[in-house]
Every structure is written in C-alpha cells, then in structure tokens.
Design a protein around this motif. Structure first.
Motif, short mmCIF file in Angstrom:
data_model
loop_
_atom_site.label_atom_id
_atom_site.label_comp_id
_atom_site.label_asym_id
_atom_site.label_seq_id
_atom_site.Cartn_x
_atom_site.Cartn_y
_atom_site.Cartn_z
N GLU A 71 0.80 -1.22 0.00
CA GLU A 71 0.00 0.00 0.00
C GLU A 71 0.84 1.27 0.00
N ARG A 72 1.74 1.39 0.95
CA ARG A 72 2.46 2.67 1.10
C ARG A 72 3.83 2.42 1.75
N PRO A 73 4.90 2.98 1.19
CA PRO A 73 6.19 2.88 1.89
C PRO A 73 6.19 3.84 3.07
N ILE A 74 6.62 3.38 4.23
CA ILE A 74 6.67 4.22 5.43
C ILE A 74 8.12 4.57 5.70
N ARG A 75 8.41 5.88 5.65
CA ARG A 75 9.80 6.32 5.81
C ARG A 75 10.06 6.94 7.16
N LYS A 76 8.97 7.31 7.85
CA LYS A 76 9.19 8.04 9.10
C LYS A 76 8.20 7.58 10.17
N VAL A 77 8.71 7.49 11.41
CA VAL A 77 7.82 7.24 12.55
C VAL A 77 7.76 8.52 13.37
N PRO A 98 14.16 8.20 0.68
CA PRO A 98 13.83 7.37 -0.47
C PRO A 98 15.11 6.97 -1.21
N PRO A 99 15.20 5.86 -1.87
CA PRO A 99 14.11 4.92 -2.11
C PRO A 99 13.89 3.95 -0.95
N PHE A 100 14.67 4.10 0.14
CA PHE A 100 14.55 3.14 1.23
C PHE A 100 13.29 3.43 2.04
N CYS A 101 12.91 2.47 2.85
CA CYS A 101 11.80 2.74 3.76
C CYS A 101 11.92 1.81 4.95
N LEU A 102 11.27 2.18 6.05
CA LEU A 102 11.32 1.37 7.26
C LEU A 102 10.43 0.16 7.13
N THR A 103 9.31 0.37 6.46
CA THR A 103 8.31 -0.69 6.39
C THR A 103 7.34 -0.36 5.24
N TYR A 104 6.61 -1.36 4.75
CA TYR A 104 5.53 -1.12 3.78
C TYR A 104 4.24 -1.55 4.44
N THR A 105 3.20 -0.74 4.31
CA THR A 105 1.91 -1.20 4.83
C THR A 105 1.24 -2.07 3.76
N ALA A 106 0.39 -2.98 4.23
CA ALA A 106 -0.30 -3.89 3.30
C ALA A 106 -1.60 -4.34 3.94
N TYR A 107 -2.59 -4.60 3.12
CA TYR A 107 -3.80 -5.28 3.60
C TYR A 107 -3.56 -6.78 3.48
N PHE A 439 9.00 -1.21 -5.89
CA PHE A 439 7.90 -1.21 -4.90
C PHE A 439 7.38 0.22 -4.69
N ASN A 440 8.28 1.18 -4.62
CA ASN A 440 7.84 2.57 -4.41
C ASN A 440 6.97 3.04 -5.56
N ARG A 441 7.43 2.72 -6.78
CA ARG A 441 6.65 3.10 -7.97
C ARG A 441 5.28 2.43 -7.93
N ASN A 442 5.28 1.15 -7.62
CA ASN A 442 4.01 0.41 -7.59
C ASN A 442 3.06 0.96 -6.54
N CYS A 443 3.61 1.31 -5.36
CA CYS A 443 2.75 1.86 -4.30
C CYS A 443 2.11 3.16 -4.79
N GLU A 444 2.90 3.96 -5.47
CA GLU A 444 2.41 5.25 -5.94
C GLU A 444 1.32 5.08 -6.99
N THR A 445 1.52 4.11 -7.91
CA THR A 445 0.56 3.96 -9.00
C THR A 445 -0.53 2.95 -8.67
#
Ligand SMILES: Cc1cc2nc3c(=O)[nH]c(=O)nc-3n(C[C@H](O)[C@H](O)[C@H](O)COP(=O)(O)OP(=O)(O)OC[C@H]3O[C@@H](n4cnc5c(N)ncnc54)[C@H](O)[C@@H]3O)c2cc1C
Length: 458
Positions: A71-77, A98-107, A439-445
């Motif tokens: 769903e969304r890359p999470i870069r900050k807490v 970016p392009p790194f992230c701490l976690t990705y959210t998902a259903y 993954f970042n591109r896919n989350c965005e689109t």
C-alpha cells in the motif's frame, strides 16, 4: 503396510507463512497441498499491517522479485506525547530517505492471496474453505491431517502454518496453549480516506501516541502503551491493544479499549482537527495476538518440530515482541521449513531427528531469535505506572525513535543477516535497490500483479 501418503507435504494455513513454505516445497518438486479454512487467503489474518524492510531483504527471492500488493512505503515514525489532549513533544527521529523505507503497509487479504498465487504457480495445490481439524497420528508420528469435511489426507511432512493459538500442534502433543499473560487483544478501526488527504496529513509516516495513564487515551498496560495510526493508500487504521491478564488482574479489555478510543478521538487535537473530518468508518475489528509470547521462556522452550511435523510463524509463537513484526519471522521460518522438509522427503527420513535441523536453523537465524527475545516493547510498560514522563520519552525513543538503530536493537541483526545473504549472492545488493525502486513506484501507481479471485463468501 502403512497407506501411501497422498502428498509429500501438507501446509496448513495460507496466511503469511504458509504460502512461502508451500512455494519452497513445490519449487523443489515436492507434491504439496496447502489448506486454508477461509474463502480467500489472508481473510482470517488481521485487516492490515506493516511489513518491515528486512522481511523483503532477507525473505524469499520470489517476493522481492515480484509485484506484491503493497500500500504505502513508510519512511518516518512520528512519536507524539500527549498531555490534556495537546501534543507537548514530538520525536520524529526515526526515518529513512527514499528509495529506502522502514516498512511497507499492506492489507492482509490481497497480500496473502498474492503469496498463495505464487505458491500455486510453483505447483502447489490450494484448497480454500477447508480446515484441518485433527492430525493423523501413527506410532507417535504425524502422518497427515483430517479436514472439516472428514477427509483423511496423508503426507510425509505436515507444516503447521495455522497461526495464533493453533490447535494442530497441540493435538500432535508438541505444544501447549499459550498462557493468557502472553496474549494481547487488539482493536483496530478501518477508515476510508482520500489518497490526497492521506498524502497531505501523513505522507509516508506512521504516528504513535504516548501518554501517561491518567490521560486515558492508551491502554495502561498494553502494546507498549501506544495508540498508533497506520496509513495505507486510501485508508488508515488507528489501533490499540491491551493484555488479557496483567500482573494478575483481568481487565474488561473490550470496554477499556472502546473507552480509550473514545477519549482519544474526542480530546486529542491532532485527531479531532486534522484527521477526523476527512474519514469515513468502514469497519471495527478485534483480534488477538500473542504479542509477547516469545519473551516467555516456557513458550520459547516448546518444540517447533516433531516426528513428521514442522511448526512455523505464529503457530510456533514467532510473533516478535519488538515491533509486531510477525511477518518477517513467518517468512524466514517458512523458507527454512521448506528447505528442511525437502531434504527430509528426498532422503526418505522425516523423523524428528531429521527435522531437528529446522530447529537448529531457526535458532541460528540472524533475526528470528534475537527479535523474539527483544524486551523493548515489554519494558515500555514500566515507564507508565509510577514513572516519569522523561522515562516514557526515553523508552519510546528507544522503541520507535532513532534508538532503534542501536547495534544491539536492530543494526546488529540486520548487518549479521546481510553478511550471510551477501556471502551467498553478492549481486543481491543491486536486486535490493531495484526492488525498493519498483515497490515505491508500484505503491504510488497502485500497480500489483493481478490476483486470483477466490470468490465471495457463501
Ligand atoms: C492486530 C495485529 C497487528 C499486527 N501487526 C503486525 C505488523 O505490523 N507487522 C508484522 O510483521 N506483523 C504484525 N502482526 C503479526 C502478523 O499478523 C503475524 O505474525 C503473521 O500473520 C503470522 O503469519 P502466519 O502465517 O504464521 O499466520 P497467519 O498469517 O495468521 O496465517 C494463518 C492462516 O491459517 C489459517 N488457518 C488457521 N487454522 C487453520 C486450520 N485449522 N485449517 C486451515 N487453515 C487454518 C488462517 O485462516 C490463516 O489464513 C500483527 C498481528 C495482529 C493480530
């Protein structure tokens, strides 16, 4: 003569770990069946969650190389500290560029369906709406399972991937029920929110809210006593949790969580003014999770294998206490289980002695054991009753702030596992980078591989 097994391997459960185990076994040419009691894989997991970056770095390559429905890359807490409904301090120190992230959210439903699709593509058979209700035991050895349709299905190895408080390993006499002290009840609310509103209100952050008990906006002795908001593409999940039993007391958990949620939503200005006006409630969910189970030594000492059986993920209480990162441990243990089962089937020895290799490798894994015995979230509880705010802030910083990067918390585990993976395949570094970018591109689109439609519930 004993009847011939119908399958080499039966995997029970198509949540997060089961499909990874089934993919590994089927790719190695084993005749593999996966059973899932719900209509669609992931239905019976939680609604949504966040999958830490190291799950993708060190998990099976087929996940990293594909297009899962993230769903969304999470870069900050963002840690907010609340007093009288106002934010009196904020710690935004944990972040990655970016392009790194701490976690990705998902259903969970699309994500587990995606994983199950990969397993069936690799040759595993999947039967949904089929629960394993018992194990077939012969001479103290697991020989298969009995389904809720009364069918007896035999296999050389049964991989138990049935998740929290699973009955199969109990029935096989391998594990005992988890103590109620190790179980936390969660309540999550699923709200729709326009993508542009999620973007402008949260961006790529998740938010945690900490407060002293008198504020009554976080359960006093639960989930590290934080209220959290996870963000997805076009929705958000606020949630909080509470232990079923704490220091011998049994709180009215469901009422307590409702009360804290009401207090939070009516008093905390960040919610009331910035967030609430943009929301539409879709669902309210309860769930239980053995969130600190691994911290209980007695639970850690329960076997994760037996004659003819391997137990992975939450069924083996591998839900990690530090960040709620059960998915990485489910993926890592599933991949190891598949390799050990394959070796055992090929060598025609599926005895406990042969399957002990799984236990050895799980314990030697750079992340699993360390993450299970990490007490930061547990320790957070001691910051509350009778302690001061500075202590709470220090512990929150250690838990969801930059303190996370301490060598003994996460950096050491990640570097050690990185060394092992890079020694096997130095080219993996380039693959990691291209994975983050894709993954970042896919989350965005909103792009992901098309999912199989398992049909609506009847
Ligand atoms: C509220 C909550 C929030 C969480 N947040 C996070 C998070 O942010 N990040 C994270 O990494 N982890 C999180 N977790 C933990 C994570 O969900 C689990 O660790 C992970 O799902 C474990 O994977 P698993 O395959 O072992 O079990 P599951 O994913 O639970 O899968 C078990 C599957 O087995 C099926 N099943 C059960 N019994 C049977 C049976 N008898 N026959 C057939 N099928 C059966 C179930 O329907 C299910 O599909 C959270 C958990 C909860 C409850």
């Amino acid at each position: 003569m004993a009847p011939k097994p119908d399958y080499d391997v039966i995997v029970v459960g198509a949540g997060f770990g089961g499909p990874v185990a089934a993919h590994g076994c089927a790719s190695a040419g084993l005749d593999t069946l996966m059973l899932e009691k719900s209509v669609t894989p992931g239905d019976k997991v939680v609604s949504g969650l966040a999958i830490p970056f190291y799950a993708f770095l060190f998990g099976p390559a087929f996940i990293r190389d594909g297009n899962p429905p993230l769903e969304r890359p999470i870069r900050k807490v963002v840690n907010h500290f609340i007093k009288g409904g106002e934010t009196y301090a904020t710690d935004k120190s944990l972040w990655l560029p970016p392009p790194f992230c701490l976690t990705y959210t998902a259903y969970c439903t699309p994500m587990c369906t995606w994983l199950a699709d990969r397993a069936t593509e690799a040759g595993a058979e999947l039967r949904t709406r089929t629960a394993a209700v018992d194990v077939i035991m012969e001479g103290g050895k697991v020989k298969g399972v009995v389904t809720d349709q009364g069918e007896e299905l035999r296999a050389r190895v049964v991989i138990d991937a049935a998740g929290t408080q699973d009955g199969l390993a109990l029935k096989a006499g391998l594990r005992k029920k988890l103590p109620p002290e190790a179980i936390e009840l969660y309540m999550l609310w699923d709200y729709a929110m326009d993508k542009k509103d999620v973007d402008s209100t949260f961006g790529n952050s998740v938010e945690f809210f900490c407060a002293m008990p008198e504020e009554k906006i976080t359960a006093p002795l639960g989930y590290g006593s934080t209220f959290y908001i996870f963000v997805y593409r076009e929705s958000i999940h606020p949630g909080l949790g509470q232990f079923l039993v704490t220091e011998g007391k049994i709180p009215q958990v469901a009422n307590l969580l409702e009360e804290y949620f009401q207090n939070f939503t009516s008093t905390v200005r960040r919610w009331r003014d910035d967030i609430a006006p943009k929301l539409e409630l879709r669902a309210k969910m309860f769930d239980v999770c053995p969130i600190y189970a691994g911290l209980d030594r007695k639970v850690r000492e329960m076997p994760v294998y037996g004659d003819g059986m391997l137990i992975i993920g939450d069924a083996a209480a591998m839900e990690s206490a530090a960040f709620g990162d059960g998915v990485p441990n489910a993926w890592f243990s599933a991949a190891i289980a598949a390799e050990v089962a394959t070796q055992a089937v090929r060598s025609k020895d599926t005895s406990a002695a042969a399957l002990r290799e799984y236990d050895r490798r799980v314990k030697a894994h750079g992340i699993i054991s360390r993450s299970l015995s990490d007490t930061r979230r547990w320790d957070m509880r001691w910051a509350l009753p009778g302690n001061d705010e500075r202590e709470m802030r220090r512990r929150a910083h250690e838990l969801f702030g930059r303190g996370v990067w301490r060598y003994r918390h996460i950096t050491g585990q990640v570097l050690n596992e990185m060394k092992t993976v890079l020694a096997r395949d130095p080219m993996v570094m380039a693959k990691w980078l291209s994975m983050f970018n894709r993954f970042n591109r896919n989350c965005e689109t909103g792009y992901s591989d098309p999912l199989t439609d398992y049909g609506p519930a009847i």
